[in-house]
Scaffold this motif. Structure first.
Motif, PDB file in Angstrom:
ATOM      1  N   GLY A 326      43.362  43.322  34.464  1.00 47.44           N
ATOM      2  CA  GLY A 326      43.868  44.666  34.202  1.00 47.44           C
ATOM      3  C   GLY A 326      45.339  44.661  33.847  1.00 47.44           C
ATOM      4  O   GLY A 326      45.775  45.388  32.942  1.00 47.44           O
ATOM      5  N   THR A 327      46.126  43.851  34.537  1.00 46.48           N
ATOM      6  CA  THR A 327      47.556  43.763  34.255  1.00 46.48           C
ATOM      7  C   THR A 327      47.811  43.177  32.878  1.00 46.48           C
ATOM      8  O   THR A 327      48.691  43.636  32.141  1.00 46.48           O
ATOM      9  CB  THR A 327      48.260  42.909  35.328  1.00 46.48           C
ATOM     10  OG1 THR A 327      48.043  43.500  36.617  1.00 46.48           O
ATOM     11  CG2 THR A 327      49.750  42.820  35.066  1.00 46.48           C
ATOM     12  N   SER A 330      46.894  45.968  30.246  1.00 47.56           N
ATOM     13  CA  SER A 330      47.859  47.067  30.232  1.00 47.56           C
ATOM     14  C   SER A 330      49.221  46.607  29.717  1.00 47.56           C
ATOM     15  O   SER A 330      49.908  47.354  29.016  1.00 47.56           O
ATOM     16  CB  SER A 330      48.000  47.673  31.631  1.00 47.56           C
ATOM     17  OG  SER A 330      48.398  46.706  32.571  1.00 47.56           O
ATOM     18  N   ALA A 398      38.041  46.025  34.133  1.00 47.02           N
ATOM     19  CA  ALA A 398      39.501  45.918  34.226  1.00 47.02           C
ATOM     20  C   ALA A 398      40.153  45.905  32.846  1.00 47.02           C
ATOM     21  O   ALA A 398      41.216  46.497  32.649  1.00 47.02           O
ATOM     22  CB  ALA A 398      39.882  44.659  35.003  1.00 47.02           C
ATOM     23  N   GLY A 402      42.497  48.899  31.938  1.00 48.09           N
ATOM     24  CA  GLY A 402      43.887  48.538  31.675  1.00 48.09           C
ATOM     25  C   GLY A 402      44.350  48.930  30.295  1.00 48.09           C
ATOM     26  O   GLY A 402      45.560  48.986  30.032  1.00 48.09           O
ATOM     27  N   VAL A 405      44.249  53.486  30.456  1.00 51.20           N
ATOM     28  CA  VAL A 405      45.234  54.162  31.308  1.00 51.20           C
ATOM     29  C   VAL A 405      46.612  54.277  30.652  1.00 51.20           C
ATOM     30  O   VAL A 405      47.166  55.377  30.554  1.00 51.20           O
ATOM     31  CB  VAL A 405      45.331  53.470  32.685  1.00 51.20           C
ATOM     32  CG1 VAL A 405      46.524  54.012  33.473  1.00 51.20           C
ATOM     33  CG2 VAL A 405      44.053  53.696  33.470  1.00 51.20           C
ATOM     34  N   ALA A 419      51.454  51.750  34.440  1.00 51.09           N
ATOM     35  CA  ALA A 419      50.097  51.202  34.419  1.00 51.09           C
ATOM     36  C   ALA A 419      50.064  49.685  34.497  1.00 51.09           C
ATOM     37  O   ALA A 419      48.992  49.103  34.659  1.00 51.09           O
ATOM     38  CB  ALA A 419      49.375  51.659  33.147  1.00 51.09           C
ATOM     39  N   THR A 420      51.223  49.009  34.364  1.00 55.34           N
ATOM     40  CA  THR A 420      51.198  47.545  34.399  1.00 55.34           C
ATOM     41  C   THR A 420      51.416  46.994  35.793  1.00 55.34           C
ATOM     42  O   THR A 420      51.401  45.786  35.987  1.00 55.34           O
ATOM     43  CB  THR A 420      52.292  46.969  33.472  1.00 55.34           C
ATOM     44  OG1 THR A 420      53.568  47.417  33.938  1.00 55.34           O
ATOM     45  CG2 THR A 420      52.081  47.405  32.047  1.00 55.34           C
ATOM     46  N   ILE A 424      47.239  49.566  38.559  1.00 56.86           N
ATOM     47  CA  ILE A 424      46.107  48.835  37.975  1.00 56.86           C
ATOM     48  C   ILE A 424      45.522  47.857  38.989  1.00 56.86           C
ATOM     49  O   ILE A 424      44.301  47.767  39.163  1.00 56.86           O
ATOM     50  CB  ILE A 424      46.565  48.080  36.707  1.00 56.86           C
ATOM     51  CG1 ILE A 424      46.811  49.071  35.562  1.00 56.86           C
ATOM     52  CG2 ILE A 424      45.537  47.040  36.287  1.00 56.86           C
ATOM     53  CD1 ILE A 424      45.575  49.695  34.980  1.00 56.86           C
ATOM     54  N   SER A 425      46.373  47.108  39.670  1.00 60.41           N
ATOM     55  CA  SER A 425      45.907  46.094  40.607  1.00 60.41           C
ATOM     56  C   SER A 425      45.095  46.701  41.747  1.00 60.41           C
ATOM     57  O   SER A 425      44.021  46.200  42.108  1.00 60.41           O
ATOM     58  CB  SER A 425      47.100  45.321  41.177  1.00 60.41           C
ATOM     59  OG  SER A 425      47.768  44.619  40.154  1.00 60.41           O
ATOM     60  N   THR A 427      43.578  49.678  41.888  1.00 61.40           N
ATOM     61  CA  THR A 427      42.327  50.279  41.405  1.00 61.40           C
ATOM     62  C   THR A 427      41.279  49.216  41.121  1.00 61.40           C
ATOM     63  O   THR A 427      40.116  49.333  41.528  1.00 61.40           O
ATOM     64  CB  THR A 427      42.592  51.111  40.136  1.00 61.40           C
ATOM     65  OG1 THR A 427      43.589  52.090  40.418  1.00 61.40           O
ATOM     66  CG2 THR A 427      41.314  51.796  39.668  1.00 61.40           C
ATOM     67  N   ASN A 428      41.681  48.172  40.411  1.00 57.93           N
ATOM     68  CA  ASN A 428      40.720  47.120  40.068  1.00 57.93           C
ATOM     69  C   ASN A 428      40.251  46.348  41.295  1.00 57.93           C
ATOM     70  O   ASN A 428      39.115  45.869  41.349  1.00 57.93           O
ATOM     71  CB  ASN A 428      41.341  46.156  39.051  1.00 57.93           C
ATOM     72  CG  ASN A 428      41.451  46.771  37.670  1.00 57.93           C
ATOM     73  OD1 ASN A 428      40.619  47.595  37.293  1.00 57.93           O
ATOM     74  ND2 ASN A 428      42.464  46.392  36.927  1.00 57.93           N
TER      75      ASN A 428
END
Length: 444
Positions: A326-327, A330, A398, A402, A405, A419-420, A424-425, A427-428
């Protein structure tokens, strides 16, 4: 500033050797003096600042970090700020200084500025958003009328240049102050004296409007390798210029802010800020992360009958993979939005592209884990299938999450750098755990 030089200046202050201090300071750049003041105590820095002449003091104040500058401004009378500092600053630097003050202090300072035109320019610039071209521009520039002859143009340029520290370009205007072109300095030498400016100027110069966002200004300066960029109003009248050094300072500050947001720091802080400010900036996301972790614990407790010892081995893998993927997604989107290679209106297109990449990554990761568990637990073990299917689902979710969002935040005019980071972390991590536990129960 190295420790030896700081100790040397401190010893001179103790000895009250003002002549030696002045001689030492005369050899330093204003930025070095500002750094030196930052390494001294409050009383020592004030003693040094009083010894500076007006022009150097103004330059040093511009180079100071915000906290120290505000501390100095709080102690100085409004008349001193106006006559000793503002009078020796370009309008853009004066406006930056004034923005941090309350309206009462601003009014007091403006009332003590003797140059009515300068005071008027500062008032006009304060009206603009600080993150737009109008809020960043300076009004000091050289401009000539398009109908001037070469001798007249040269005379006018000399008169205006005497009041400026630097001349980057000469701008050409019409009788209504509308920007018409840029006058190449080379033409002063090579063009015949009978030529008019409008016959030798470079027409249709690159410019920006006063409401142009700072990010776009920076992109234009970078794209066309400009040293300065003219700023015009809604009908094309020349209002000021933005120089590349001012843009870089603003972009650096924005980059630092985005980096802190991505790290879960909710406001701009420095390492030497007080305990309360640092705690207030860092605690909110830590609390959100704590709530997320507590939610995960409740989720795991609800599946305690399904969760075996072997399953618990893979909880860090599921959560960590989801957060990393996800990171990555994003971060790429935020970077694309920042340099305009990506538009927030292209959400569907970017999601499709990211889904294809995610599909490849998810397949490779899940297959590698499946092969590992195949030999470790056997082909019939539930964990062999559940971990791989969970990883596949987590990577797909993710990646898409990512991507969506930050693009959504951009359309809502919210900084997508948020969002980075932890958002994100966290939520995922929770969603990944849900996938893992539900799929395991389903396959059991």
């Amino acid at each position: 500033m190295n420790e030896e030089k700081v100790d040397h200046i401190k010893s001179l202050i103790k000895e009250k050797a003002q002549d030696q201090i002045k001689e030492y300071l005369s050899e330093l750049h204003p930025a070095d003096i500002a750094e030196l003041l930052n390494d001294l105590t409050s009383s020592e820095s004030k003693d040094i600042f009083r010894l500076l002449d007006n022009e150097v003091a103004a330059d040093v104040l511009v180079e100071m970090d915000d906290d120290m500058r505000n501390e100095f401004l709080e102690l100085l009378p409004s008349a001193t700020i106006a006559k000793r500092l503002i009078d020796h600053m370009d309008t853009d630097d004066a406006v930056d200084l004034m923005r941090d003050l309350d309206t009462t202090k601003q009014s007091e300072i403006l009332s003590h500025i003797e140059d009515v035109e300068q005071a008027g320019n500062i008032v006009d610039l304060l009206k603009y958003d600080e993150h737009t071209a109008g809020g960043l521009m300076a009004t000091e520039l050289v401009k000539v009328n398009e109908n001037l002859s070469m001798p007249e143009c040269l005379k006018e340029m000399r008169m205006q240049a005497e009041e400026l520290d630097n001349v980057h370009y000469v701008y050409v205007i019409d009788d209504d102050n509308r920007l018409q072109g840029v006058f190449p300095l080379k033409k002063v030498i090579t063009s015949p004296s009978v030529s008019k400016v409008k016959h030798v100027m470079k027409k249709d110069p690159i410019s920006v409007r006063v409401d142009t966002p700072l990010e776009e200004v920076a992109q234009i300066i970078e794209k066309y390798d400009l040293v300065a960029l003219p700023v015009v109003d809604g009908i094309g009248r020349l209002e000021g210029i933005i120089t590349v050094d001012d843009v870089m300072d603003e972009i650096r500050e924005q980059a630092e802010k985005d980096y802190q947001l991505a790290s879960g720091i909710s406001q701009d802080v420095e390492t030497d800020d007080n305990l309360f400010k640092q705690t207030r900036a860092r605690l909110p996301w830590l609390l959100i992360g704590m709530i997320g972790g507590m939610g995960n614990s409740v989720l795991i407790e609800g599946f305690s009958s399904t969760l075996t010892t072997e399953m618990s081995y893979y909880i860090p893998l599921i959560g960590g993979t989801g957060g990393n993927v996800g990171t990555q997604s994003s971060a790429l989107v935020v970077q694309g939005l920042a340099n305009s290679s990506l538009n927030s209106k292209e959400t569907l297109k970017q999601v499709t592209r990211e889904s294809v990449v995610a599909l490849v990554n998810a397949t490779i990761i899940s297959m590698l884990v499946y092969i590992f568990n195949f030999f470790r637990f056997g082909p019939t073990a539930v964990i062999t299938y559940s971990v791989s299917l969970s990883l596949f689902s987590v990577v797909m979710f993710a990646s898409i999450f990512g991507t969506v969002v930050p693009m959504t935040l951009e359309r809502l005019k919210i900084d997508p750098a948020i969002a980075t980071g932890p958002f994100i972390s966290i939520t995922n991590d929770i969603v990944g755990m849900m996938f893992y536990l539900f799929l395991t129960r389903l396959l059991s």
